[in-house]
Design a protein around this motif. Sequence first.
Motif, short mmCIF file in Angstrom:
data_model
loop_
_atom_site.label_atom_id
_atom_site.label_comp_id
_atom_site.label_asym_id
_atom_site.label_seq_id
_atom_site.Cartn_x
_atom_site.Cartn_y
_atom_site.Cartn_z
N LYS A 22 -16.00 44.09 40.71
CA LYS A 22 -15.32 45.14 41.46
C LYS A 22 -14.90 46.26 40.52
O LYS A 22 -14.31 46.02 39.48
CB LYS A 22 -14.10 44.55 42.19
CG LYS A 22 -13.36 45.56 43.02
CD LYS A 22 -12.22 44.89 43.78
CE LYS A 22 -11.47 45.91 44.60
NZ LYS A 22 -10.48 45.30 45.47
N GLY A 32 -16.26 47.43 46.38
CA GLY A 32 -15.76 46.13 46.81
C GLY A 32 -14.37 46.15 47.41
O GLY A 32 -13.60 45.22 47.23
N LEU A 92 -20.08 39.62 47.85
CA LEU A 92 -19.12 40.09 48.85
C LEU A 92 -18.32 38.95 49.47
O LEU A 92 -17.53 39.18 50.37
CB LEU A 92 -19.87 40.82 49.98
CG LEU A 92 -20.71 42.02 49.59
CD1 LEU A 92 -21.49 42.52 50.78
CD2 LEU A 92 -19.84 43.12 49.03
N MET A 105 -18.86 48.58 50.16
CA MET A 105 -19.61 47.79 49.17
C MET A 105 -19.79 48.55 47.86
O MET A 105 -19.37 48.08 46.81
CB MET A 105 -21.00 47.42 49.72
CG MET A 105 -20.97 46.49 50.89
SD MET A 105 -22.63 45.88 51.32
CE MET A 105 -23.45 47.37 51.90
N TYR A 136 -23.91 42.37 43.85
CA TYR A 136 -22.47 42.31 43.99
C TYR A 136 -22.13 41.28 45.05
O TYR A 136 -22.62 41.35 46.18
CB TYR A 136 -21.91 43.69 44.36
CG TYR A 136 -20.41 43.72 44.43
CD1 TYR A 136 -19.64 43.43 43.31
CD2 TYR A 136 -19.76 44.02 45.61
CE1 TYR A 136 -18.25 43.44 43.38
CE2 TYR A 136 -18.38 44.04 45.68
CZ TYR A 136 -17.64 43.75 44.56
OH TYR A 136 -16.27 43.74 44.62
N GLN A 141 -16.00 46.07 54.59
CA GLN A 141 -15.88 46.30 53.16
C GLN A 141 -16.68 47.53 52.76
O GLN A 141 -17.78 47.77 53.26
CB GLN A 141 -16.37 45.09 52.37
CG GLN A 141 -16.04 45.20 50.89
CD GLN A 141 -16.32 43.93 50.13
OE1 GLN A 141 -17.42 43.74 49.63
NE2 GLN A 141 -15.33 43.06 50.05
#
Length: 193
Positions: A7, A174, A147, A158, A145, A156
């Motif tokens: 993040k 994030g 999630l 992203m 990434y 979210q």
Amino acid sequence: MTVNLQKGQKISLAKEAGGELARVTMGLGWDAKKSGGFFGFGARTETIDLDASCVLFDEQNRPVDVVWFRQLKSRDGSIVHTGDNRTGAGDGDDEQIIVDLSRVPAAVRSLVFTVNSFTGQSFAQVENAFCRLVDSASGREVARYDLSVQGAHTAQIMAKLYRHNGEWKMHAIGENGGGRTFDELLPQIAPHL
């Protein structure tokens, strides 16, 4: 080699890909958690409809276009959504947004990718959720990434692809949020532009 983003992390797409990227695919994948049952027998899986969206912003950080399940192509044709997956069933990417970076209009400074639970379930009911950036030409995953941060959020922000000194970079945002569609996240996106 894939970069597993944390993040807030930012990367240069050209550096990570080993050269300038022309086309990339942002893939979104997820599974619905199984619930109930006794020792796994009789467990059921609810249908969870997560939706990937891409909002295009100009130099003044104003939204100028959006690609999502109700508009599968940007007006200029540089960004295409491959279609809505309403269950998360299957392996790999459940939804994809393909970006021709070489065709994104010069007036567009950033692309923000979001995911929303259209059916309203929280991410506590989702597992194995990820977004990943793939070099469309080679099929090589450039960045991923995770999630699957459990919680009561239904959306979210992203990641963001943005131009900086003539090259494209990626920022793993994030940030958890709420809302069934991307437009409910716009006030939360603003500080990241």
